[in-house]
Design a protein around this motif. Structure first.
Motif: not given
Ligand SMILES: Nc1ncnc2c1ncn2[C@@H]1O[C@H](COP(=O)(O)OP(=O)(O)OP(=O)(O)O)[C@@H](O)[C@H]1O
Ligand SMILES: [Mg+2]
Lengths: 312, 365
Positions: B79, B81, B83, B85-89, B98-99, B101-102, B146
């Motif tokens: 998906f 988004f 805006m 929705a990048l993880y700011p940290h 990220y996906p 690693i999950s 991503r």
């Protein structure tokens, strides 16, 4: 550089800097006085005019942590020469150390109760704030108002019912009782503050995590918590400061096992009423944990304390 | 990659129905557009496909499997988004990996995969920068990275270019379409911009107030709108709609109004009452001796063509004509319409009347 909206002129900076320093001096003076008094002798502590320059001694600290009795010559004979520096200080006054004072234990109580209630408050507060922020909770607005309303009168106003209740269910003078009490008092603040912080985190982050294959719980711990860290840290400091400094309930509900430092410190002054250095020493040590905690979380605090004005 | 079937899907929020019973099919590898004005239920539909919202009723099939009530994490979709929705940290690399690693992928493999994706998107040089300071376009690329890094069954994008400025949108939409053609991944793309939908989409669903107005390839939707809403929503300027009271019989090949007679495609159904004559601006021609007259109100010069606005007995009408034709406001001229392109509508229901010309298209919807 010419006029700029964001960059203050050097004159403004000077003025602001001077103001801040003045304010800092005014607020820090009493603190410095207490720290200094801790290192004075009892007579220096009550000298008039007040002594700014004095000969420092550890007497206050030794008195804070020990029980002492007046020594007869036979006792001194029996005990032999002083073995440690604090022994020496006590002997000079014609006393011997007869045991450890209760300050250490009271201080430990404060640590257990203060940090315990803060931790519990953060746990419950974060969970509740998350639910209020993200889920459709029936009667959400009413519930939030109810939670806030618990702070609309001073907590101490309900001290009598709480005292009776605690006595009835055996929570009087227990660590658990005090932790629960402080948690209850702080919870409304923490739910409201944390909800604000969590509201600020776009829900898309969690949804992205859900789509990336994480469970709701993982999305919460891996995405929401790191981003709410600022809010959690600043809220935790507020909770800790309240629980740490609370005096009225502590006086009323604790007397022995679970007594915290605030009601204990004034009792150090003793019957003669002249051991101010020991009181000051107790107060000084009492300041340390909150200071350390605040300094550790300083990085988060600066951003968090502006209440949600977190940069996007 | 996968085919997606939406079957009688409905979504209610309390008393409010955001999406009325809807059905359509997205073929494997298609670039599919969900188009409609703000608040029409596009996002809600997309979120139901993603599993971020569960349908009140109906079925959703991804790759033949019914997933309507399954959580997002079990659908293997990506998906993007609005805006981003990048993880700011996390930095760019952290966000893209990220996906993976999950899924518990090995470190070395993650690294290789991220490098490959960064290469496709041309973002190798920003892999180790934090996402905070990135430009809109780069954020967009990272968000895409991503999404594609996982080789999901399909991509769902909610107005992914909405946050970019106009100039850059153009560029990114080409890049996106090129990326799609290269990977041939089923993509569902939400937009309220009809031009974007026409340019990029293989197929379009037009939605309004939670209802699917039309479903088909861009050309068909443009030429043969199923409803007056679609006629008005697609095209700029949109299709002209001339209101008149009259009647058409089944089999008719002409209608009469405004003192003139107009040839139309042979009708498959009759209607009477308040009717609408729909014709695209580019199918209007000026003809001095035509009986139907219009007075020139304004002319808007567009380079090779111009848009001329006429006042007619049946309302305003816009014509797209050669820029060389000289028209001056106030003058009256005759107007003619290309009979092969006309659509008649029933004004009360807003529905297009079936004719030989639009039969094939409306049969789908
Ligand atoms: N969680 C929700 N609860 C209640 N109503 C909702 C919810 N989500 C969406 N809606 C309503 O459903 C309708 C459709 O919303 P949706 O977000 O799907 O529209 P959209 O077509 O994506 O519009 P936009 O172009 O503005 O993004 C809107 O009227 C919206 O207010
Ligand atoms: Mg939307």
């Amino acid at each position: 550089m010419s006029f700029s909206v964001t960059e203050p002129s050097s004159r403004t900076k000077w003025f602001a800097g001077t103001l801040v320093i003045l304010y800092a001096i005014i607020t820090i003076m009493p603190l410095l006085w207490i720290v200094a008094t801790g290192f004075k002798s009892p007579s220096d502590a009550i000298a008039y005019p007040p002594k700014v320059v004095f000969e420092p001694t550890m007497e206050g600290y030794v008195n804070l942590f020990t029980e002492r009795t007046r020594a007869t010559p036979e006792m001194l004979e029996e005990a032999g020469p002083p073995e440690t520096w604090y022994d020496e200080i006590v002997r000079e006054k014609g006393m011997v150390i007869s045991g450890e004072s209760r300050y250490g234990q009271r201080f430990l109580n404060s640590v257990i109760i203060g940090f315990g209630s803060t931790a519990l408050c953060m746990l419950l507060g974060t969970a509740a704030a998350y639910a209020f922020s993200r889920f459709r909770v029936p009667l959400k607005d009413d519930l939030l108002f109810f939670i806030l309303s618990t702070r609309m009168m001073p907590p101490i106003a309900v001290s009598i019912p709480i005292f009776l209740m605690f006595r009835q269910i055996g929570l009087n003078d227990t660590h658990l009782g005090m932790i629960l009490l402080y948690t209850a008092v702080n919870l409304s603040l923490s739910v409201w503050l944390l909800k604000g912080f969590i509201d600020e985190i776009p829900v898309e982050y969690e949804e992205a995590a859900l789509i990336d294959g994480y469970t709701r719980m993982q999305a919460f711990t891996k995405v929401v918590l790191p981003q709410a860290a600022t809010g959690i840290a600043s809220t935790a400091i507020f909770c800790l400061i309240f629980a740490w400094n609370e005096y009225a309930f502590a006086v009323l509900l604790t007397s022995g096992t679970a007594q915290t430092a605030p009601p204990f410190i004034p009792t150090i002054i003793g019957v003669g009423g002249k051991d101010w250095p020991a009181v000051a020493a107790g107060a000084t040590i009492f300041l340390v944990p909150v200071m350390v905690f605040t300094i550790l979380l300083r990085k988060h605090l600066l951003r968090g304390i502006t209440f949600g004005a977190v940069r996007k | 990659m996968a085919q997606i079937i939406i079957k009688n899907v409905r979504k209610e929020f309390g008393d409010f129905t955001a999406v009325q019973s809807s059905s359509f099919t997205i073929e494997d590898g298609e670039f599919f557009m969900l188009l409609g004005p703000s608040g029409c239920g596009k996002t809600t539909t997309l979120r139901m496909i993603a599993g971020l919202e569960l349908p009140t009723s109906g079925e959703i099939y991804i790759d033949g499997e019914e997933v309507g009530q399954k959580p997002a994490s079990q659908r293997d979709i990506a998906f993007v988004f609005q805006m981003f929705a990048l993880y700011p940290h996390l930095n760019v690399r952290g966000n893209i990996s990220y996906p993976l690693i999950s899924q518990g992928m090995k470190k070395a493999q993650v690294k290789a995969k991220v490098a490959e994706v960064a290469n496709i998107l041309g973002i190798e040089d920003i892999l180790d920068t934090p996402v905070g300071g990135l430009s809109g376009g780069d954020r967009q690329r990272v968000a895409l990275g991503r999404a594609i890094v996982r080789d999901p069954k399909c991509f769902l994008m909610d107005e992914p270019l909405g946050a970019l400025d106009a100039e850059f949108r153009e560029h990114m939409s080409e890049e996106l379409r090129a990326l799609h053609d290269r990977m041939n991944a089923t993509t569902v793309y939400v937009t309220h911009d009809q031009l974007e939908a026409m340019q990029m989409g293989d197929k379009i669903v037009v939605m309004n107030h939670g209802v699917i107005e039309q479903f088909g390839v861009p050309q068909d939707i443009y030429d043969w709108p199923a409803t007056m809403f679609v006629a008005n929503f697609i095209g700029s300027p949109p299709m002209n709609v001339l209101h008149f009271d009259g009647a058409v019989q089944e089999g008719a090949q002409a209608v009469e109004f405004g003192g003139a007679r107009f040839a139309i495609p042979q009708q498959n159904e009759g209607a009477a009452g308040n009717l609408v004559f729909g014709v695209r601006p580019e199918h209007v021609t000026l003809s001095d001796n035509a009986p139907y007259r219009g007075r020139v109100e304004a002319a808007e010069y567009l380079g090779t063509t111009q848009i001329v606005t006429f006042d007619t007995p049946n309302g305003k009408l816009k014509a797209r004509i050669d820029a060389e034709t000289i028209v001056s406001p106030g003058e009256t001229t005759g107007l003619a319409f290309d009979p092969r392109t006309v659509t008649l509508f029933d004004a009360a229901s807003g529905r297009a009347l079936k004719s030989h010309a639009n039969m094939g298209v409306l049969g789908n919807g």
